[in-house]
Design a protein around this motif. Structure first.
Motif, short mmCIF file in Angstrom:
data_model
loop_
_atom_site.label_atom_id
_atom_site.label_comp_id
_atom_site.label_asym_id
_atom_site.label_seq_id
_atom_site.Cartn_x
_atom_site.Cartn_y
_atom_site.Cartn_z
N SER A 5 0.82 -1.21 0.00
CA SER A 5 0.00 0.00 0.00
C SER A 5 0.86 1.26 0.00
O SER A 5 0.40 2.32 -0.43
N ASP A 9 -1.76 1.40 -5.51
CA ASP A 9 -3.17 1.42 -5.15
C ASP A 9 -3.84 0.15 -5.69
O ASP A 9 -3.17 -0.72 -6.25
N ALA A 45 -7.90 -2.47 2.23
CA ALA A 45 -7.80 -1.01 2.25
C ALA A 45 -8.99 -0.37 2.97
O ALA A 45 -8.84 0.64 3.67
N TRP A 51 -1.58 -0.61 6.76
CA TRP A 51 -1.00 -1.08 5.51
C TRP A 51 -1.63 -2.36 5.01
O TRP A 51 -2.33 -3.05 5.75
N TRP A 52 -1.36 -2.66 3.73
CA TRP A 52 -1.66 -3.98 3.16
C TRP A 52 -0.50 -4.36 2.25
O TRP A 52 0.23 -3.51 1.76
N ASP A 69 -2.64 -7.81 5.93
CA ASP A 69 -2.98 -6.47 6.41
C ASP A 69 -2.79 -6.40 7.92
O ASP A 69 -2.44 -7.39 8.56
#
Length: 118
Positions: A5, A9, A45, A51-52, A69
């Motif tokens: 991330s 995107d 997301a 974050w991922w 994640d």
């Protein structure tokens, strides 16, 4: 292939997955894999803070998609609501992937979807 991330995107994740899968597994239902990635990354997301990380790889005759994640909460199916936007991602993932599992880690979870390569 790894995308985070911090660097990309959801659209970048879809495009990179499509390209990678097309190169490494010519018999794959690329659209199915890309849809699973899109749903998993979108859920990470949308439903986590932080974050991922997406990892797509071939391991022992399997195509493996890992979306990691920062949340420990597992994905949850919601009751179908045809008038609602969203809420169909988890059932789509479960239907399209050969197998799906949720793995807990020290900093969150990983949702793993995989398909056998032929």
């Amino acid at each position: 292939m790894i995308i985070t991330s911090a660097d990309a995107d959801i659209g970048d994740a879809r495009r990179a997955t499509s390209e990678f899968v097309g190169q490494v597994w010519s018999h794959a239902a690329v659209d199915d894999v890309v849809l699973v990635v899109s749903e998993l990354v979108t859920n990470a997301a949308k439903h986590t803070v932080g974050w991922w990380r997406l990892r797509v790889q071939v391991q022992r005759q399997r195509l493996v998609v890992d979306v990691e994640d920062s949340s420990w909460a597992p994905p949850v199916s919601r009751a179908p609501d045809l008038g609602a936007a969203g809420g169909r991602g988890w059932p789509i993932v479960q239907h399209l992937a050969g197998s799906v599992e949720v793995l807990r880690g020290s900093s969150g979870k990983t949702v793993r979807a995989s398909w056998f390569c032929s």
